[in-house]
Design an enzyme around this catalytic site. Structure first.
Site, PDB file in Angstrom:
ATOM      1  N   GLU A 168      36.970  -0.878  -6.121  1.00  0.00           N
ATOM      2  CA  GLU A 168      38.431  -0.815  -6.061  1.00  0.00           C
ATOM      3  C   GLU A 168      39.066  -1.791  -7.057  1.00  0.00           C
ATOM      4  O   GLU A 168      40.055  -1.461  -7.727  1.00  0.00           O
ATOM      5  CB  GLU A 168      38.907  -1.129  -4.638  1.00  0.00           C
TER       6      GLU A 168
ATOM      7  N   SER B  53      -3.519  -9.371   3.277  1.00  0.00           N
ATOM      8  CA  SER B  53      -3.876 -10.010   4.552  1.00  0.00           C
ATOM      9  C   SER B  53      -4.658 -11.303   4.373  1.00  0.00           C
ATOM     10  O   SER B  53      -4.429 -12.289   5.083  1.00  0.00           O
ATOM     11  CB  SER B  53      -4.697  -9.045   5.419  1.00  0.00           C
TER      12      SER B  53
END
Length: 369
Positions: free
Chosen positions: A55, A228
């Site tokens: 805007e 991991s």
């Protein structure tokens, strides 16, 4: 002149598309200002985080053209914000500029906005219509809606396969199954994401950079690695790219952690009772970090884990017109006893890209939020 809300909203959506690679973690928004004669007098789209919203850019564009926006209609693809963040409220800027009406595609799912922008506009005497172009605006910001509503990113799993469904030869060689055009298209999907996710197996096997190179972009998505046991090498090529690298692990190896942090990576423990990384916890944490769209480029092990746990919202598949006869599959999945138990997807789009086909398929569960 009779206004065509749909036509002006399409222009606003075109503006929003111009911000596809830059707004993360903010939504992609476009705005078009139209005067009483139906002439577009200003347009704009949201800039990089911390910069002006759509805007404001449209108002600035009108000012540069020497056009007054008093009495104009603002077409915007998402509800104007009503809160103070890095920028001021866009609804206040529109009110101060004197627009008479706002046509918005859809309400902002952000709890900080969520209708408040519309309320403030109406309280100031500005007419508000909502709904034109809603589906297209939501699709453009599917990751933002996912993060705000589900508190997790939109997960898009990308694979390149042969006609018989293999991602690589039995030896692991996969360069290149698909055409240069398909690879460039894949980089555009990388570029629109907030983060790219891979597994340590892919890093060790291929030593990829997983950066955006085939399209122009002002930013590199962050890279997320599931590792991991912290097997990743400090010499991995992925550390050569200027971007944020996040590593999720189940390891407590302090020396390796310190080594990786010395390279600029951020390492987080996200282990489960089986000594593996909890993928759900990873998604929740990435949402907190502002990740809207998570683009997955991984191997069969991580792909299978993501699919089994229901984490995948969308498949992005490039299918090459080749038959490999044997090779590596898309995902390592557990056998199912009945077809009804198979994870189901619905095709969203099919397009030719170079010599290949691009298929986008959405998980049934992801259609419901």
């Amino acid at each position: 002149m009779e206004f065509s809300d749909e036509a002006y909203m399409r222009k606003a959506l075109d503006c929003a598309h111009a911000s596809l690679f830059i707004t993360s973690p903010n939504p992609r928004v476009g705005c078009v200002l139209v005067d009483e004669h139906g002439e577009v007098i200003g347009s704009g789209w949201t800039q990089m985080a911390g910069g002006p919203h759509a805007e404001i850019m449209a108002l600035r564009d009108a000012a540069c053209r020497g056009r007054s926006v008093h009495g104009a209609v603002a077409y915007v693809t998402l509800e104007p914000c009503s809160h103070h963040g890095r920028t001021g409220p866009c609804c206040d800027a529109l009110i101060e500029a004197g627009v008479r009406k706002v046509v918005a595609a859809i309400a902002d799912p952000n709890p900080l906005v969520a209708g408040c922008g519309f309320e403030r506009l109406r309280a100031a005497g500005v007419m508000v219509d909502v709904g034109v172009g809603a589906q297209a605006a939501r699709e453009l910001n599917i990751g933002f809606f996912s993060r705000m509503i589900r508190k997790r990113p939109w997960v898009r799993l990308k694979v390149a396969v042969s006609l018989d469904g293999f991602t690589a030869l039995p030896s692991g060689v996969s360069q290149w199954i698909t055409s240069p055009a398909a690879r460039a298209d894949g980089h555009a999907w990388r570029a629109r994401s907030c983060a790219v996710l891979t597994g340590v197996g892919t890093v060790l096997a291929d030593d990829p950079r997983l950066s955006v190179r085939e399209v122009q972009t002002p930013r590199q998505p962050m890279l997320v690695v599931v590792d991991s046991q912290l097997h990743i090498s400090p010499n991995a090529a992925l550390f050569d790219v200027d971007r944020t690298v996040l590593i999720y692990t189940a390891s407590t190896d302090g020396c390796k952690l310190q080594q990786l942090e010395g390279l600029g990576a951020a390492v987080y423990w996200a282990g489960n009772s089986e000594g593996q990384v909890d993928l759900g916890a990873v998604l929740n944490d990435l949402a907190i970090r502002g990740v809207n769209e998570l683009h997955v480029e991984a191997g069969a092990t991580l792909n299978g884990a993501l699919l089994r746990s229901g984490c995948v919202d969308e498949l992005l598949m490039y299918v090459a017109p080749k038959l490999l006869g044997a090779g590596l599959g898309i995902a390592r999945m557990r056998p199912i006893a009945e077809l009804d138990n198979a994870p189901s997807f619905s095709f969203k789009s099919i397009a030719s890209v170079g010599d290949d086909l691009r298929l986008v398929a959405r998980a049934s569960a992801a259609e419901e939020f």
